[in-house]
Motif scaffolding. Structure first.
Motif, PDB file in Angstrom:
ATOM      1  N   TYR A  32       0.856  -1.175   0.000  1.00  0.00           N
ATOM      2  CA  TYR A  32       0.000   0.000   0.000  1.00  0.00           C
ATOM      3  C   TYR A  32       0.898   1.233   0.000  1.00  0.00           C
ATOM      4  O   TYR A  32       1.875   1.299   0.753  1.00  0.00           O
ATOM      5  CB  TYR A  32      -0.904   0.009   1.239  1.00  0.00           C
ATOM      6  CG  TYR A  32      -1.837  -1.171   1.295  1.00  0.00           C
ATOM      7  CD1 TYR A  32      -1.434  -2.378   1.845  1.00  0.00           C
ATOM      8  CD2 TYR A  32      -3.125  -1.073   0.777  1.00  0.00           C
ATOM      9  CE1 TYR A  32      -2.279  -3.471   1.886  1.00  0.00           C
ATOM     10  CE2 TYR A  32      -3.988  -2.159   0.828  1.00  0.00           C
ATOM     11  CZ  TYR A  32      -3.556  -3.350   1.365  1.00  0.00           C
ATOM     12  OH  TYR A  32      -4.407  -4.425   1.397  1.00  0.00           O
ATOM     13  N   MET A  34       1.045   5.578  -0.130  1.00  0.00           N
ATOM     14  CA  MET A  34       0.301   6.791   0.159  1.00  0.00           C
ATOM     15  C   MET A  34       1.165   8.023  -0.041  1.00  0.00           C
ATOM     16  O   MET A  34       2.389   7.955   0.091  1.00  0.00           O
ATOM     17  CB  MET A  34      -0.160   6.768   1.634  1.00  0.00           C
ATOM     18  CG  MET A  34      -1.212   5.714   1.916  1.00  0.00           C
ATOM     19  SD  MET A  34      -1.150   5.129   3.619  1.00  0.00           S
ATOM     20  CE  MET A  34      -0.777   3.401   3.389  1.00  0.00           C
ATOM     21  N   TYR A  36       1.081  11.965   1.457  1.00  0.00           N
ATOM     22  CA  TYR A  36       0.504  12.929   2.384  1.00  0.00           C
ATOM     23  C   TYR A  36       1.043  14.309   2.042  1.00  0.00           C
ATOM     24  O   TYR A  36       2.182  14.469   1.634  1.00  0.00           O
ATOM     25  CB  TYR A  36       0.904  12.595   3.831  1.00  0.00           C
ATOM     26  CG  TYR A  36       0.184  11.398   4.430  1.00  0.00           C
ATOM     27  CD1 TYR A  36       0.648  10.104   4.215  1.00  0.00           C
ATOM     28  CD2 TYR A  36      -0.947  11.575   5.219  1.00  0.00           C
ATOM     29  CE1 TYR A  36      -0.009   9.016   4.778  1.00  0.00           C
ATOM     30  CE2 TYR A  36      -1.605  10.487   5.790  1.00  0.00           C
ATOM     31  CZ  TYR A  36      -1.131   9.218   5.559  1.00  0.00           C
ATOM     32  OH  TYR A  36      -1.781   8.143   6.123  1.00  0.00           O
ATOM     33  N   GLN A  38       1.602  18.078   3.784  1.00  0.00           N
ATOM     34  CA  GLN A  38       1.685  18.717   5.096  1.00  0.00           C
ATOM     35  C   GLN A  38       1.962  20.209   4.924  1.00  0.00           C
ATOM     36  O   GLN A  38       3.042  20.599   4.477  1.00  0.00           O
ATOM     37  CB  GLN A  38       2.776  18.075   5.960  1.00  0.00           C
ATOM     38  CG  GLN A  38       2.825  18.616   7.377  1.00  0.00           C
ATOM     39  CD  GLN A  38       3.850  17.901   8.252  1.00  0.00           C
ATOM     40  OE1 GLN A  38       4.729  17.199   7.770  1.00  0.00           O
ATOM     41  NE2 GLN A  38       3.725  18.085   9.553  1.00  0.00           N
ATOM     42  N   PRO A  44       0.017  15.985   8.722  1.00  0.00           N
ATOM     43  CA  PRO A  44      -0.044  15.392   7.373  1.00  0.00           C
ATOM     44  C   PRO A  44      -1.480  15.033   7.017  1.00  0.00           C
ATOM     45  O   PRO A  44      -2.215  14.484   7.829  1.00  0.00           O
ATOM     46  CB  PRO A  44       0.825  14.137   7.509  1.00  0.00           C
ATOM     47  CG  PRO A  44       1.731  14.405   8.672  1.00  0.00           C
ATOM     48  CD  PRO A  44       0.914  15.226   9.615  1.00  0.00           C
ATOM     49  N   TYR A  49      -3.913   7.437  -2.195  1.00  0.00           N
ATOM     50  CA  TYR A  49      -3.793   6.114  -1.564  1.00  0.00           C
ATOM     51  C   TYR A  49      -3.960   5.076  -2.661  1.00  0.00           C
ATOM     52  O   TYR A  49      -4.975   5.046  -3.353  1.00  0.00           O
ATOM     53  CB  TYR A  49      -4.885   5.983  -0.507  1.00  0.00           C
ATOM     54  CG  TYR A  49      -5.059   4.618   0.102  1.00  0.00           C
ATOM     55  CD1 TYR A  49      -6.196   3.857  -0.153  1.00  0.00           C
ATOM     56  CD2 TYR A  49      -4.102   4.103   0.960  1.00  0.00           C
ATOM     57  CE1 TYR A  49      -6.370   2.612   0.421  1.00  0.00           C
ATOM     58  CE2 TYR A  49      -4.262   2.856   1.543  1.00  0.00           C
ATOM     59  CZ  TYR A  49      -5.396   2.117   1.272  1.00  0.00           C
ATOM     60  OH  TYR A  49      -5.558   0.890   1.849  1.00  0.00           O
ATOM     61  N   LEU A  88       4.942  13.974   1.729  1.00  0.00           N
ATOM     62  CA  LEU A  88       5.544  12.778   2.320  1.00  0.00           C
ATOM     63  C   LEU A  88       4.982  11.542   1.656  1.00  0.00           C
ATOM     64  O   LEU A  88       3.758  11.413   1.510  1.00  0.00           O
ATOM     65  CB  LEU A  88       5.221  12.701   3.817  1.00  0.00           C
ATOM     66  CG  LEU A  88       5.675  13.861   4.691  1.00  0.00           C
ATOM     67  CD1 LEU A  88       4.540  14.393   5.508  1.00  0.00           C
ATOM     68  CD2 LEU A  88       6.775  13.419   5.623  1.00  0.00           C
ATOM     69  N   ASP A  92       3.108   0.702   3.346  1.00  0.00           N
ATOM     70  CA  ASP A  92       2.607  -0.231   4.348  1.00  0.00           C
ATOM     71  C   ASP A  92       2.667  -1.640   3.765  1.00  0.00           C
ATOM     72  O   ASP A  92       2.318  -1.842   2.593  1.00  0.00           O
ATOM     73  CB  ASP A  92       1.164   0.168   4.707  1.00  0.00           C
ATOM     74  CG  ASP A  92       0.578  -0.600   5.873  1.00  0.00           C
ATOM     75  OD1 ASP A  92      -0.421  -0.123   6.444  1.00  0.00           O
ATOM     76  OD2 ASP A  92       1.098  -1.678   6.211  1.00  0.00           O
ATOM     77  N   GLY A  94       0.776  -3.974   4.804  1.00  0.00           N
ATOM     78  CA  GLY A  94      -0.572  -4.525   4.849  1.00  0.00           C
ATOM     79  C   GLY A  94      -0.795  -5.481   5.999  1.00  0.00           C
ATOM     80  O   GLY A  94      -1.841  -6.116   6.080  1.00  0.00           O
ATOM     81  N   GLY A  98       0.047  -2.548  11.142  1.00  0.00           N
ATOM     82  CA  GLY A  98      -0.246  -1.183  10.712  1.00  0.00           C
ATOM     83  C   GLY A  98       0.929  -0.242  10.700  1.00  0.00           C
ATOM     84  O   GLY A  98       0.777   0.964  10.811  1.00  0.00           O
ATOM     85  N   ARG A  99       2.115  -0.760  10.547  1.00  0.00           N
ATOM     86  CA  ARG A  99       3.300   0.085  10.576  1.00  0.00           C
ATOM     87  C   ARG A  99       3.417   0.823   9.243  1.00  0.00           C
ATOM     88  O   ARG A  99       3.435   0.208   8.189  1.00  0.00           O
ATOM     89  CB  ARG A  99       4.526  -0.808  10.809  1.00  0.00           C
ATOM     90  CG  ARG A  99       5.834  -0.151  10.568  1.00  0.00           C
ATOM     91  CD  ARG A  99       6.218   0.814  11.678  1.00  0.00           C
ATOM     92  NE  ARG A  99       7.380   1.605  11.307  1.00  0.00           N
ATOM     93  CZ  ARG A  99       8.644   1.225  11.447  1.00  0.00           C
ATOM     94  NH1 ARG A  99       8.906   0.047  11.963  1.00  0.00           N
ATOM     95  NH2 ARG A  99       9.639   2.007  11.084  1.00  0.00           N
ATOM     96  N   LEU A 100       3.486   2.153   9.297  1.00  0.00           N
ATOM     97  CA  LEU A 100       3.721   2.968   8.113  1.00  0.00           C
ATOM     98  C   LEU A 100       5.191   3.358   8.064  1.00  0.00           C
ATOM     99  O   LEU A 100       5.758   3.752   9.081  1.00  0.00           O
ATOM    100  CB  LEU A 100       2.888   4.246   8.157  1.00  0.00           C
ATOM    101  CG  LEU A 100       1.459   4.216   7.622  1.00  0.00           C
ATOM    102  CD1 LEU A 100       0.877   5.628   7.617  1.00  0.00           C
ATOM    103  CD2 LEU A 100       1.388   3.615   6.235  1.00  0.00           C
ATOM    104  N   PHE A 102       7.669   6.034   6.404  1.00  0.00           N
ATOM    105  CA  PHE A 102       7.604   7.335   5.756  1.00  0.00           C
ATOM    106  C   PHE A 102       8.925   7.722   5.118  1.00  0.00           C
ATOM    107  O   PHE A 102      10.002   7.406   5.632  1.00  0.00           O
ATOM    108  CB  PHE A 102       7.271   8.416   6.791  1.00  0.00           C
ATOM    109  CG  PHE A 102       5.833   8.452   7.201  1.00  0.00           C
ATOM    110  CD1 PHE A 102       5.400   7.719   8.279  1.00  0.00           C
ATOM    111  CD2 PHE A 102       4.922   9.213   6.500  1.00  0.00           C
ATOM    112  CE1 PHE A 102       4.065   7.740   8.663  1.00  0.00           C
ATOM    113  CE2 PHE A 102       3.592   9.262   6.876  1.00  0.00           C
ATOM    114  CZ  PHE A 102       3.157   8.522   7.958  1.00  0.00           C
ATOM    115  N   ARG A 104      11.225  11.145   4.180  1.00  0.00           N
ATOM    116  CA  ARG A 104      11.485  12.326   5.003  1.00  0.00           C
ATOM    117  C   ARG A 104      10.747  13.565   4.514  1.00  0.00           C
ATOM    118  O   ARG A 104      10.746  14.591   5.198  1.00  0.00           O
ATOM    119  CB  ARG A 104      12.983  12.591   5.073  1.00  0.00           C
ATOM    120  CG  ARG A 104      13.707  11.486   5.799  1.00  0.00           C
ATOM    121  CD  ARG A 104      15.179  11.755   5.962  1.00  0.00           C
ATOM    122  NE  ARG A 104      15.816  10.600   6.590  1.00  0.00           N
ATOM    123  CZ  ARG A 104      17.106  10.541   6.879  1.00  0.00           C
ATOM    124  NH1 ARG A 104      17.897  11.553   6.611  1.00  0.00           N
ATOM    125  NH2 ARG A 104      17.601   9.462   7.445  1.00  0.00           N
TER     126      ARG A 104
END
Lengths: 112, 112
Positions: A32, A34, A36, A38, A44, A49, A88, A92, A94, A98-100, A102, A104
Protein backbone atom coordinates in the motif's frame (compact mmCIF):
# COMPACT_ATOMS: atom_id res chain seq x y z
CA UNK A 1 19.99 2.08 4.12
CA UNK A 2 16.68 3.66 5.07
CA UNK A 3 13.72 1.63 3.86
CA UNK A 4 12.10 4.62 2.11
CA UNK A 5 14.20 7.28 0.42
CA UNK A 6 12.85 10.66 -0.60
CA UNK A 7 14.77 13.68 -1.83
CA UNK A 8 14.04 16.48 0.66
CA UNK A 9 14.42 19.24 -1.94
CA UNK A 10 13.58 22.04 -1.62
CA UNK A 11 11.84 22.16 -4.95
CA UNK A 12 10.73 25.53 -6.35
CA UNK A 13 8.60 25.82 -9.50
CA UNK A 14 6.52 28.50 -11.22
CA UNK A 15 2.75 28.39 -11.14
CA UNK A 16 1.37 26.12 -13.86
CA UNK A 17 4.38 23.79 -13.93
CA UNK A 18 4.12 20.01 -13.76
CA UNK A 19 5.69 18.76 -10.56
CA UNK A 20 7.14 15.30 -10.12
CA UNK A 21 7.85 13.96 -6.63
CA UNK A 22 9.43 10.57 -6.11
CA UNK A 23 10.29 7.93 -3.55
CA UNK A 24 12.27 4.73 -3.77
CA UNK A 25 12.08 1.84 -1.37
CA UNK A 26 13.93 -1.36 -0.63
CA UNK A 27 11.30 -3.65 0.92
CA UNK A 28 9.42 -5.66 -1.71
CA UNK A 29 6.74 -6.51 0.88
CA UNK A 30 5.20 -3.04 0.64
CA UNK A 31 1.70 -3.29 -0.84
CA UNK A 32 0.00 0.00 0.00
CA UNK A 33 1.37 3.37 -1.03
CA UNK A 34 0.30 6.79 0.16
CA UNK A 35 1.11 10.41 -0.37
CA UNK A 36 0.50 12.93 2.38
CA UNK A 37 0.58 16.70 2.09
CA UNK A 38 1.69 18.72 5.10
CA UNK A 39 1.17 22.46 5.31
CA UNK A 40 3.19 24.50 7.78
CA UNK A 41 1.87 24.13 11.35
CA UNK A 42 -0.57 21.37 10.31
CA UNK A 43 -0.61 17.62 10.42
CA UNK A 44 -0.04 15.39 7.37
CA UNK A 45 -3.18 15.12 5.27
CA UNK A 46 -3.83 12.05 3.14
CA UNK A 47 -3.66 13.02 -0.53
CA UNK A 48 -3.44 9.79 -2.50
CA UNK A 49 -3.79 6.11 -1.56
CA UNK A 50 -3.01 3.23 -3.90
CA UNK A 51 -2.71 -0.51 -3.67
CA UNK A 52 -0.01 -2.41 -5.58
CA UNK A 53 1.26 -1.23 -8.97
CA UNK A 54 -0.44 1.13 -11.38
CA UNK A 55 -1.72 4.67 -11.67
CA UNK A 56 -4.38 6.58 -9.81
CA UNK A 57 -5.66 10.00 -10.78
CA UNK A 58 -7.55 12.53 -8.67
CA UNK A 59 -8.03 15.92 -10.25
CA UNK A 60 -4.62 17.49 -10.83
CA UNK A 61 -2.85 14.73 -8.92
CA UNK A 62 -1.61 11.39 -10.30
CA UNK A 63 0.07 8.72 -8.24
CA UNK A 64 2.16 6.05 -9.93
CA UNK A 65 3.55 2.88 -8.41
CA UNK A 66 6.15 0.72 -10.13
CA UNK A 67 6.77 -2.24 -7.84
CA UNK A 68 9.27 -3.84 -10.20
CA UNK A 69 11.52 -0.81 -9.82
CA UNK A 70 10.48 -0.10 -6.21
CA UNK A 71 9.64 3.44 -7.22
CA UNK A 72 6.61 5.63 -6.64
CA UNK A 73 5.77 9.05 -7.99
CA UNK A 74 3.30 11.84 -7.45
CA UNK A 75 2.61 14.21 -10.34
CA UNK A 76 0.92 17.56 -9.86
CA UNK A 77 -0.41 19.20 -13.03
CA UNK A 78 -1.04 22.92 -13.37
CA UNK A 79 0.59 23.53 -9.99
CA UNK A 80 -0.80 26.34 -7.85
CA UNK A 81 0.71 28.41 -5.04
CA UNK A 82 -1.72 26.60 -2.72
CA UNK A 83 0.19 23.38 -3.51
CA UNK A 84 3.19 24.77 -1.61
CA UNK A 85 3.72 22.27 1.18
CA UNK A 86 5.84 19.32 2.22
CA UNK A 87 4.88 16.06 0.53
CA UNK A 88 5.54 12.78 2.32
CA UNK A 89 5.38 9.34 0.81
CA UNK A 90 4.38 6.44 3.04
CA UNK A 91 4.21 2.69 2.57
CA UNK A 92 2.61 -0.23 4.35
CA UNK A 93 3.09 -3.98 4.10
CA UNK A 94 -0.57 -4.52 4.85
CA UNK A 95 -0.06 -6.44 8.07
CA UNK A 96 -2.34 -6.00 11.06
CA UNK A 97 0.52 -4.22 12.83
CA UNK A 98 -0.25 -1.18 10.71
CA UNK A 99 3.30 0.08 10.58
CA UNK A 100 3.72 2.97 8.11
CA UNK A 101 7.15 3.70 6.67
CA UNK A 102 7.60 7.34 5.76
CA UNK A 103 9.96 9.20 3.51
CA UNK A 104 11.48 12.33 5.00
CA UNK A 105 9.34 14.60 2.84
CA UNK A 106 9.97 16.95 -0.09
CA UNK A 107 9.41 20.66 0.46
CA UNK A 108 7.67 22.21 -2.55
CA UNK A 109 7.18 25.92 -3.28
CA UNK A 110 5.05 27.06 -6.20
CA UNK A 111 5.59 30.74 -6.92
CA UNK A 112 3.08 32.95 -8.75
CA UNK B 1 -16.59 15.85 10.61
CA UNK B 2 -13.88 13.20 11.00
CA UNK B 3 -11.28 14.55 13.38
CA UNK B 4 -8.19 13.74 15.38
CA UNK B 5 -7.87 16.30 18.16
CA UNK B 6 -4.69 16.89 20.11
CA UNK B 7 -4.17 19.10 23.13
CA UNK B 8 -2.30 21.21 23.89
CA UNK B 9 -1.11 22.52 20.51
CA UNK B 10 1.90 24.23 22.07
CA UNK B 11 3.66 23.68 25.38
CA UNK B 12 6.85 25.03 26.91
CA UNK B 13 7.88 23.30 30.11
CA UNK B 14 10.92 22.36 32.16
CA UNK B 15 12.95 19.21 32.56
CA UNK B 16 11.39 16.63 34.85
CA UNK B 17 7.88 18.05 35.03
CA UNK B 18 5.43 15.33 34.02
CA UNK B 19 3.14 16.14 31.14
CA UNK B 20 0.39 14.51 29.16
CA UNK B 21 -0.63 15.20 25.58
CA UNK B 22 -4.18 14.12 24.89
CA UNK B 23 -5.48 12.66 21.63
CA UNK B 24 -9.07 11.94 20.73
CA UNK B 25 -10.64 10.59 17.53
CA UNK B 26 -14.26 10.38 16.41
CA UNK B 27 -13.86 7.84 13.58
CA UNK B 28 -14.26 4.71 15.71
CA UNK B 29 -10.81 3.49 14.65
CA UNK B 30 -9.23 0.65 16.54
CA UNK B 31 -5.68 1.58 15.55
CA UNK B 32 -3.98 4.71 16.86
CA UNK B 33 -0.36 5.90 16.89
CA UNK B 34 1.95 8.57 18.17
CA UNK B 35 4.77 10.04 16.11
CA UNK B 36 7.44 12.63 16.57
CA UNK B 37 8.72 14.73 13.69
CA UNK B 38 12.21 16.20 13.75
CA UNK B 39 14.08 18.10 11.01
CA UNK B 40 16.10 15.75 8.84
CA UNK B 41 14.67 12.67 10.57
CA UNK B 42 11.08 12.75 9.37
CA UNK B 43 8.21 11.04 11.18
CA UNK B 44 9.14 8.35 13.67
CA UNK B 45 6.62 6.19 15.45
CA UNK B 46 6.75 6.29 19.25
CA UNK B 47 3.95 3.93 20.27
CA UNK B 48 0.91 2.39 18.69
CA UNK B 49 -2.28 0.75 19.86
CA UNK B 50 -4.20 -1.90 17.95
CA UNK B 51 -7.19 -1.72 20.28
CA UNK B 52 -8.30 -0.90 23.81
CA UNK B 53 -5.72 -2.10 26.34
CA UNK B 54 -3.37 -3.23 23.53
CA UNK B 55 -0.31 -1.03 23.04
CA UNK B 56 3.20 -1.63 21.76
CA UNK B 57 6.45 0.18 21.15
CA UNK B 58 7.33 1.85 17.89
CA UNK B 59 10.78 2.95 16.82
CA UNK B 60 11.53 5.54 19.52
CA UNK B 61 9.62 4.63 22.71
CA UNK B 62 12.25 5.58 25.30
CA UNK B 63 11.01 8.21 27.74
CA UNK B 64 7.34 7.89 26.74
CA UNK B 65 4.31 6.05 28.03
CA UNK B 66 0.85 5.59 26.57
CA UNK B 67 -2.46 4.16 27.68
CA UNK B 68 -5.59 3.09 25.83
CA UNK B 69 -8.44 2.73 28.26
CA UNK B 70 -11.13 3.62 25.75
CA UNK B 71 -11.30 3.46 21.99
CA UNK B 72 -11.44 7.16 21.24
CA UNK B 73 -8.57 8.36 23.46
CA UNK B 74 -4.85 7.66 23.32
CA UNK B 75 -2.83 9.98 25.58
CA UNK B 76 0.95 10.32 25.40
CA UNK B 77 2.70 10.67 28.74
CA UNK B 78 6.16 12.06 29.39
CA UNK B 79 6.89 11.13 33.01
CA UNK B 80 10.19 13.03 33.26
CA UNK B 81 10.66 15.13 30.12
CA UNK B 82 14.16 15.96 28.93
CA UNK B 83 15.38 18.51 26.36
CA UNK B 84 15.93 15.80 23.73
CA UNK B 85 12.17 15.29 23.71
CA UNK B 86 11.66 18.77 22.31
CA UNK B 87 9.85 18.02 19.08
CA UNK B 88 6.64 18.18 17.07
CA UNK B 89 4.29 15.36 18.04
CA UNK B 90 1.46 13.90 16.00
CA UNK B 91 -1.32 11.55 16.95
CA UNK B 92 -2.76 9.42 14.16
CA UNK B 93 -5.93 7.39 13.95
CA UNK B 94 -6.69 4.52 11.62
CA UNK B 95 -4.32 2.12 9.95
CA UNK B 96 -3.63 -1.57 10.11
CA UNK B 97 -4.04 -3.99 7.19
CA UNK B 98 -3.05 -1.30 4.72
CA UNK B 99 -5.57 1.30 5.79
CA UNK B 100 -4.34 4.91 5.79
CA UNK B 101 -3.74 6.86 8.97
CA UNK B 102 -5.27 10.25 9.69
CA UNK B 103 -3.27 12.79 11.63
CA UNK B 104 -4.03 15.48 14.14
CA UNK B 105 -2.61 18.97 13.76
CA UNK B 106 0.30 18.37 16.07
CA UNK B 107 1.64 19.42 19.45
CA UNK B 108 4.85 21.43 19.59
CA UNK B 109 6.69 20.62 22.81
CA UNK B 110 9.68 22.57 24.08
CA UNK B 111 11.47 21.11 27.10
CA UNK B 112 13.88 23.58 28.71
Amino acid sequence: QKEVEQDPGPLSVPEGAIVSLNCTYSNSAFQYFMWYRQYSRKGPELLMYTYSSGNKEDGRFTAQVDKSSKYISLFIRDSQPSDSATYLCAMDRGSTLGRLYFGRGTQLTVWP
Amino acid sequence: EAQVTQNPRYLITVTGKKLTVTCSQNMNHEYMSWYRQDPGLGLRQIYYSMNVEVTDKGDVPEGYKVSRKEKRNFPLILESPSPNQTSLYFCASGGGSGQPQHFGDGTRLSIL
